[in-house]
Design a protein around this motif. Structure first.
Motif, PDB file in Angstrom:
ATOM      1  N   VAL A 150       0.852  -1.165   0.126  1.00  0.00           N
ATOM      2  CA  VAL A 150      -0.033   0.075  -0.086  1.00  0.00           C
ATOM      3  C   VAL A 150       0.792   1.236   0.068  1.00  0.00           C
ATOM      4  CG1 VAL A 150      -1.822  -1.200   1.273  1.00  0.00           C
ATOM      5  CG2 VAL A 150      -0.234   0.021   2.485  1.00  0.00           C
ATOM      6  N   ALA A 151       0.182   2.454  -0.216  1.00  0.00           N
ATOM      7  CA  ALA A 151       1.041   3.805  -0.210  1.00  0.00           C
ATOM      8  C   ALA A 151       0.752   4.189   1.325  1.00  0.00           C
ATOM      9  CB  ALA A 151       0.422   4.721  -1.058  1.00  0.00           C
ATOM     10  N   TRP A 152       1.876   4.674   1.733  1.00  0.00           N
ATOM     11  CA  TRP A 152       1.830   5.299   3.218  1.00  0.00           C
ATOM     12  C   TRP A 152       2.158   6.625   3.332  1.00  0.00           C
ATOM     13  CZ3 TRP A 152       0.471   1.810   6.692  1.00  0.00           C
ATOM     14  CH2 TRP A 152       0.509   0.594   6.648  1.00  0.00           C
ATOM     15  N   PRO A 153       1.677   7.638   4.429  1.00  0.00           N
ATOM     16  CA  PRO A 153       2.124   8.888   4.438  1.00  0.00           C
ATOM     17  C   PRO A 153       3.755   8.998   4.534  1.00  0.00           C
ATOM     18  CG  PRO A 153       0.116   8.199   5.905  1.00  0.00           C
ATOM     19  CD  PRO A 153       0.945   6.961   5.456  1.00  0.00           C
ATOM     20  N   ALA A 154       4.170   9.853   3.757  1.00  0.00           N
ATOM     21  CA  ALA A 154       5.613  10.182   4.022  1.00  0.00           C
ATOM     22  C   ALA A 154       6.503   9.397   3.444  1.00  0.00           C
ATOM     23  CB  ALA A 154       5.932  10.505   5.585  1.00  0.00           C
ATOM     24  N   TYR A 155       6.272   7.956   2.901  1.00  0.00           N
ATOM     25  CA  TYR A 155       7.303   7.024   2.771  1.00  0.00           C
ATOM     26  C   TYR A 155       7.812   7.274   1.276  1.00  0.00           C
ATOM     27  CZ  TYR A 155       9.743   3.037   4.341  1.00  0.00           C
ATOM     28  OH  TYR A 155      10.768   2.086   4.856  1.00  0.00           O
ATOM     29  N   ASP A 156       6.885   7.504   0.501  1.00  0.00           N
ATOM     30  CA  ASP A 156       6.937   7.887  -0.954  1.00  0.00           C
ATOM     31  C   ASP A 156       7.870   7.000  -1.674  1.00  0.00           C
ATOM     32  OD1 ASP A 156       5.207  10.070  -0.741  1.00  0.00           O
ATOM     33  OD2 ASP A 156       6.949  11.324   0.213  1.00  0.00           O
TER      34      ASP A 156
END
Length: 256
Positions: A150-156
């Motif tokens: 999944v896409a995470w906040p800040a991890y980019d």
């Protein structure tokens, strides 16, 4: 007798005593393993001091996984230090926090993205390949990931690099399996390490775990992660490869 009695291990990513690599080296020694740790550049001096806090003496070698000469020399260095090799713990990752992390996904420069992919994903293959002359049947390669489904906040772009790492581990498991070498990953929840502190907004991830992990989650406790890595480095999983073991308090299994 510990589950790693007599094992000879290379543990990477040991910088501070709150590093996951340090916790793995400590747990491995407590379980009977002989350990060599690695780092490079300016961090090498810190590592040489930090290893004095381990339960037993550990040799330190310089290893930059982007340096072809370091990789070419690795097998001989490990032979000299350990007299063989039974396993590798890969805890190596880097992404420039000013250009590819913290909400800077769109427009990130390729040179920084490619560096993150090389250091964080490609290095699993290059490290295993460099040490391959010493790895026999029953050997184990274990790496660290942060759930890349999944896409995470800040991890980019580090999330993209971790997705590459997870795919790399599966292909490496396929290609090294006929030689009896296992390749697995541990997917941990957010932990307060030096690397995590460098990611802008990483505290947003920590807050998610406090709300949703059914077993709870202590971001300051890396011992559960280290124990999982030690188990995978041992002989207790002889038919497990290409796997991702979650150590995240159960967060990954929960919906909304």
């Amino acid at each position: 007798m510990g589950i790693l009695e007599g094992k000879k291990l290379l543990v990477t990513g040991v910088t501070m005593d709150n590093s996951i690599g340090f916790a793995v080296a400590r747990t491995a020694q407590n379980e009977g393993a002989e350990v060599v740790v690695s780092n490079f550049g300016r961090a090498l001096g810190i590592t040489r001091r930090i290893v004095n806090r381990l339960p037993k003496e550990a040799s330190v070698i310089e290893l930059d996984v982007t340096d072809e000469q370091h990789l070419a020399d690795l097998s001989n260095q490990l032979q000299d230090s350990l007299g063989g090799l039974d396993g590798i713990f890969h805890s190596i990752a880097y992404g420039n926090p000013e250009t590819i992390l913290g909400g800077r996904f769109v427009g990130a420069p390729w040179e920084d993205v490619s560096q993150a992919v090389q250091v964080s994903a490609y290095s699993l293959m290059s490290l295993a390949n460099a040490a391959r002359p010493l790895l026999g049947r029953g050997s184990s390669v274990v790496g660290m990931t942060f759930d890349a489904t999944v896409a995470w906040p800040a991890y980019d772009w580090m999330g993209v690099a971790k997705a590459g790492l997870e795919s790399c581990a599966r292909y490496l498991a396929r290609d090294l399996g006929p030689d009896g070498i296992r390749v697995n990953l541990v997917s941990a929840g957010p932990l307060k390490t030096l690397a995590a502190k460098a990611i802008p907004g990483f505290e947003d991830l920590e807050a998610l775990w406090n709300d949703r992990a059914p077993l709870g989650w202590d971001e300051k406790d890396n011992e559960p992660t280290a124990r999982a890595a030690a188990a995978l480095l041992s002989d207790y999983f002889p038919a497990t490869t290409g796997e991702i073991v979650h150590v995240d308090g159960g967060y990954h299994a929960m919906g909304a």
